[in-house]
Design an enzyme around this catalytic site. Structure first.
Site, PDB file in Angstrom:
ATOM      1  N   ASN A  13     -15.985  21.732  -6.944  1.00  0.00           N
ATOM      2  CA  ASN A  13     -15.627  20.741  -5.929  1.00  0.00           C
ATOM      3  C   ASN A  13     -14.255  20.200  -6.312  1.00  0.00           C
ATOM      4  O   ASN A  13     -14.131  19.402  -7.236  1.00  0.00           O
ATOM      5  CB  ASN A  13     -16.680  19.616  -5.917  1.00  0.00           C
ATOM      6  CG  ASN A  13     -16.304  18.492  -4.970  1.00  0.00           C
ATOM      7  OD1 ASN A  13     -15.326  18.589  -4.224  1.00  0.00           O
ATOM      8  ND2 ASN A  13     -17.076  17.406  -4.992  1.00  0.00           N
ATOM      9  N   TRP A  14     -13.241  20.668  -5.592  1.00  0.00           N
ATOM     10  CA  TRP A  14     -11.875  20.277  -5.954  1.00  0.00           C
ATOM     11  C   TRP A  14     -11.545  18.854  -5.501  1.00  0.00           C
ATOM     12  O   TRP A  14     -10.480  18.337  -5.808  1.00  0.00           O
ATOM     13  CB  TRP A  14     -10.872  21.270  -5.341  1.00  0.00           C
ATOM     14  CG  TRP A  14     -10.941  22.664  -5.922  1.00  0.00           C
ATOM     15  CD1 TRP A  14     -11.764  23.096  -6.932  1.00  0.00           C
ATOM     16  CD2 TRP A  14     -10.150  23.799  -5.544  1.00  0.00           C
ATOM     17  NE1 TRP A  14     -11.529  24.417  -7.199  1.00  0.00           N
ATOM     18  CE2 TRP A  14     -10.542  24.890  -6.370  1.00  0.00           C
ATOM     19  CE3 TRP A  14      -9.143  24.010  -4.596  1.00  0.00           C
ATOM     20  CZ2 TRP A  14      -9.963  26.155  -6.260  1.00  0.00           C
ATOM     21  CZ3 TRP A  14      -8.575  25.274  -4.490  1.00  0.00           C
ATOM     22  CH2 TRP A  14      -8.976  26.334  -5.317  1.00  0.00           C
ATOM     23  N   LYS A  15     -12.411  18.233  -4.734  1.00  0.00           N
ATOM     24  CA  LYS A  15     -12.192  16.870  -4.224  1.00  0.00           C
ATOM     25  C   LYS A  15     -10.794  16.774  -3.571  1.00  0.00           C
ATOM     26  O   LYS A  15     -10.295  17.782  -3.064  1.00  0.00           O
ATOM     27  CB  LYS A  15     -12.400  15.846  -5.346  1.00  0.00           C
ATOM     28  CG  LYS A  15     -13.780  16.022  -6.009  1.00  0.00           C
ATOM     29  CD  LYS A  15     -14.209  14.878  -6.867  1.00  0.00           C
ATOM     30  CE  LYS A  15     -15.589  15.179  -7.463  1.00  0.00           C
ATOM     31  NZ  LYS A  15     -16.107  14.094  -8.280  1.00  0.00           N
ATOM     32  N   HIS A  99     -22.100  13.989  -0.586  1.00  0.00           N
ATOM     33  CA  HIS A  99     -21.617  13.669  -1.937  1.00  0.00           C
ATOM     34  C   HIS A  99     -21.615  12.145  -2.111  1.00  0.00           C
ATOM     35  O   HIS A  99     -21.351  11.414  -1.159  1.00  0.00           O
ATOM     36  CB  HIS A  99     -20.208  14.240  -2.122  1.00  0.00           C
ATOM     37  CG  HIS A  99     -19.757  14.208  -3.549  1.00  0.00           C
ATOM     38  ND1 HIS A  99     -19.283  13.055  -4.138  1.00  0.00           N
ATOM     39  CD2 HIS A  99     -19.756  15.158  -4.515  1.00  0.00           C
ATOM     40  CE1 HIS A  99     -18.997  13.309  -5.415  1.00  0.00           C
ATOM     41  NE2 HIS A  99     -19.272  14.588  -5.667  1.00  0.00           N
ATOM     42  N   GLU A 101     -19.511  10.229  -3.283  1.00  0.00           N
ATOM     43  CA  GLU A 101     -18.243   9.592  -2.887  1.00  0.00           C
ATOM     44  C   GLU A 101     -18.200   9.392  -1.376  1.00  0.00           C
ATOM     45  O   GLU A 101     -17.653   8.412  -0.874  1.00  0.00           O
ATOM     46  CB  GLU A 101     -17.058  10.441  -3.389  1.00  0.00           C
ATOM     47  CG  GLU A 101     -16.930  10.337  -4.904  1.00  0.00           C
ATOM     48  CD  GLU A 101     -16.374  11.563  -5.594  1.00  0.00           C
ATOM     49  OE1 GLU A 101     -15.801  12.447  -4.923  1.00  0.00           O
ATOM     50  OE2 GLU A 101     -16.519  11.643  -6.841  1.00  0.00           O
ATOM     51  N   GLU A 171     -26.604  14.847  -8.761  1.00  0.00           N
ATOM     52  CA  GLU A 171     -25.407  14.295  -9.397  1.00  0.00           C
ATOM     53  C   GLU A 171     -25.636  12.818  -9.676  1.00  0.00           C
ATOM     54  O   GLU A 171     -25.457  11.977  -8.786  1.00  0.00           O
ATOM     55  CB  GLU A 171     -24.193  14.448  -8.472  1.00  0.00           C
ATOM     56  CG  GLU A 171     -23.847  15.878  -8.129  1.00  0.00           C
ATOM     57  CD  GLU A 171     -22.368  16.044  -7.791  1.00  0.00           C
ATOM     58  OE1 GLU A 171     -21.745  16.942  -8.353  1.00  0.00           O
ATOM     59  OE2 GLU A 171     -21.831  15.263  -6.973  1.00  0.00           O
ATOM     60  N   GLY A 177     -17.227  12.080 -13.175  1.00  0.00           N
ATOM     61  CA  GLY A 177     -15.854  11.745 -13.549  1.00  0.00           C
ATOM     62  C   GLY A 177     -15.755  10.743 -14.690  1.00  0.00           C
ATOM     63  O   GLY A 177     -14.684  10.208 -14.961  1.00  0.00           O
ATOM     64  N   SER A 217     -19.689  15.472 -14.906  1.00  0.00           N
ATOM     65  CA  SER A 217     -19.052  15.765 -16.204  1.00  0.00           C
ATOM     66  C   SER A 217     -19.584  17.035 -16.857  1.00  0.00           C
ATOM     67  O   SER A 217     -19.698  17.105 -18.080  1.00  0.00           O
ATOM     68  CB  SER A 217     -19.172  14.563 -17.146  1.00  0.00           C
ATOM     69  OG  SER A 217     -18.514  13.446 -16.588  1.00  0.00           O
ATOM     70  N   GLY A 238     -16.597  19.085 -10.881  1.00  0.00           N
ATOM     71  CA  GLY A 238     -15.389  18.411 -10.400  1.00  0.00           C
ATOM     72  C   GLY A 238     -14.210  18.750 -11.291  1.00  0.00           C
ATOM     73  O   GLY A 238     -13.587  19.801 -11.160  1.00  0.00           O
ATOM     74  N   GLY A 239     -13.906  17.868 -12.235  1.00  0.00           N
ATOM     75  CA  GLY A 239     -12.720  17.994 -13.088  1.00  0.00           C
ATOM     76  C   GLY A 239     -12.543  19.372 -13.718  1.00  0.00           C
ATOM     77  O   GLY A 239     -11.441  19.930 -13.690  1.00  0.00           O
TER      78      GLY A 239
HETATM   79  P1  13P Z   1     -16.975  15.731 -12.426  1.00  0.00           P
HETATM   80  O1  13P Z   1     -17.355  17.120 -12.876  1.00  0.00           O
HETATM   81  O2  13P Z   1     -15.506  15.500 -12.416  1.00  0.00           O
HETATM   82  O3  13P Z   1     -17.755  14.677 -13.147  1.00  0.00           O
HETATM   83  O4  13P Z   1     -17.411  15.635 -10.882  1.00  0.00           O
HETATM   84  C1  13P Z   1     -18.688  15.995 -10.519  1.00  0.00           C
HETATM   85  C2  13P Z   1     -18.797  16.013  -9.039  1.00  0.00           C
HETATM   86  O5  13P Z   1     -18.760  14.975  -8.404  1.00  0.00           O
HETATM   87  C3  13P Z   1     -18.900  17.319  -8.376  1.00  0.00           C
HETATM   88  O6  13P Z   1     -19.224  17.174  -7.035  1.00  0.00           O
END
Ligand code: 13P
Length: 259
Positions: A13-15, A99, A101, A171, A177, A217, A238-239
């Site tokens: 997920n590149w956000k 998600h 967010e 999640e 994050g 994470s 994510g990251g």
């Molecule tokens: P991180 O891997 O950066 O914690 O993000 C997880 C996430 O929200 C994937 O959708």
């Protein structure tokens, strides 16, 4: 394979990162490093504006394309929104829905996530339905309650016939994050609970087909232990998905367990 008949899915997920040129570059690296293998399903989910460039790069590779969101109507006066059909037109196979967010910053309710899930399935998109508790909810002992409400709310009208397409991502919001990962045991406890809720909703056979991803994470250092859990069928990253090398290491972790 450790997780019965379920093929691991590693989804990035590149956000809200990477413009179309940057996204195409990363996608090229991902295709060249992880592309040849077929033991693990691999998917990258760029922003809407980067989808088309990445679609061209991953076309004809073993890397699939996913979107991070979509609207539940097929067309019309919904300024700023994108439909399932538009995603299909760019060869998206997956779409992340609900998600945390989006729930937190854009007011997405379980009812909205449900509408989107049904529309995605009808459009032949595989929904990655995200659920998870906040730290406050965990500390109040409400994890199972929150998971049940979010999962049942998102899956109204979903049937056993949808099990192959359906993906659920657990999640925990406090792990996203933050560098704080749920321990493999903590994650497995919730994943097993999700599997049992799915069995009540769809039947045991269908529940066994649904892939349940962990997100929060997840990185090369903790992936082996998380993926070793019987009900963890991959990751929503994510990251660590923003660098081809760390993303590839996660795919390799899943690949090792697939043999
Ligand atoms: P991180 O891997 O950066 O914690 O993000 C997880 C996430 O929200 C994937 O959708």
């Amino acid at each position: 394979m450790s997780n019965s008949a379920r093929k691991y899915l590693i989804a990035g997920n590149w956000k809200m990162n990477l413009n179309s040129a940057e996204g195409a570059e990363l996608a090229k690296d991902v295709v060249s490093i992880v592309g040849p293998q077929t033991d693990v399903s691999v998917c990258v989910c760029p922003t809407f504006t980067t989808l088309e460039a990445v679609s061209q790069v991953v076309n004809d590779s073993n890397v699939s394309l996913g979107a991070q969101n979509m609207h539940f109507e097929s067309a019309g006066a919904y300024t700023g929104e994108i439909s399932a059909e538009m995603l299909r037109h760019l060869f998206c196979k997956f779409v992340i829905l609900g998600h945390s967010e989006r729930r937190e910053y854009f007011g997405e309710s379980d009812a909205i996530v449900n509408q989107k899930t049904l529309v995605a399935l009808a459009a032949n998109l595989k929904p990655i339905v995200c659920i998870g508790e906040t730290l406050e909810e965990r500390e109040a002992g409400k994890v199972n309650e929150v998971i049940k409400t979010q999962l049942e709310g998102a899956l109204v009208g979903v049937t056993a016939a949808d099990a192959d397409a359906l993906v659920v991502a657990y999640e925990p919001v406090w792990a996203i994050g933050t560098g704080k990962t749920a321990t493999p045991e903590m994650a497995e406890e919730v994943h097993a609970e999700i599997r049992s809720l799915l069995a009540s909703l769809l039947g045991a056979e269908a529940a066994n087909k649904v892939r349940i991803l962990y997100g929060g994470s997840m990185k090369p250092e903790n992936a082996d232990d998380l993926l070793a859990q019987p009900n963890i069928d991959g990751g929503l990253i994510g990251g660590a998905a923003l660098k081809a090398t760390s993303f590839a290491a996660l795919v390799q972790s899943a690949q090792k367990r697939s043999k």
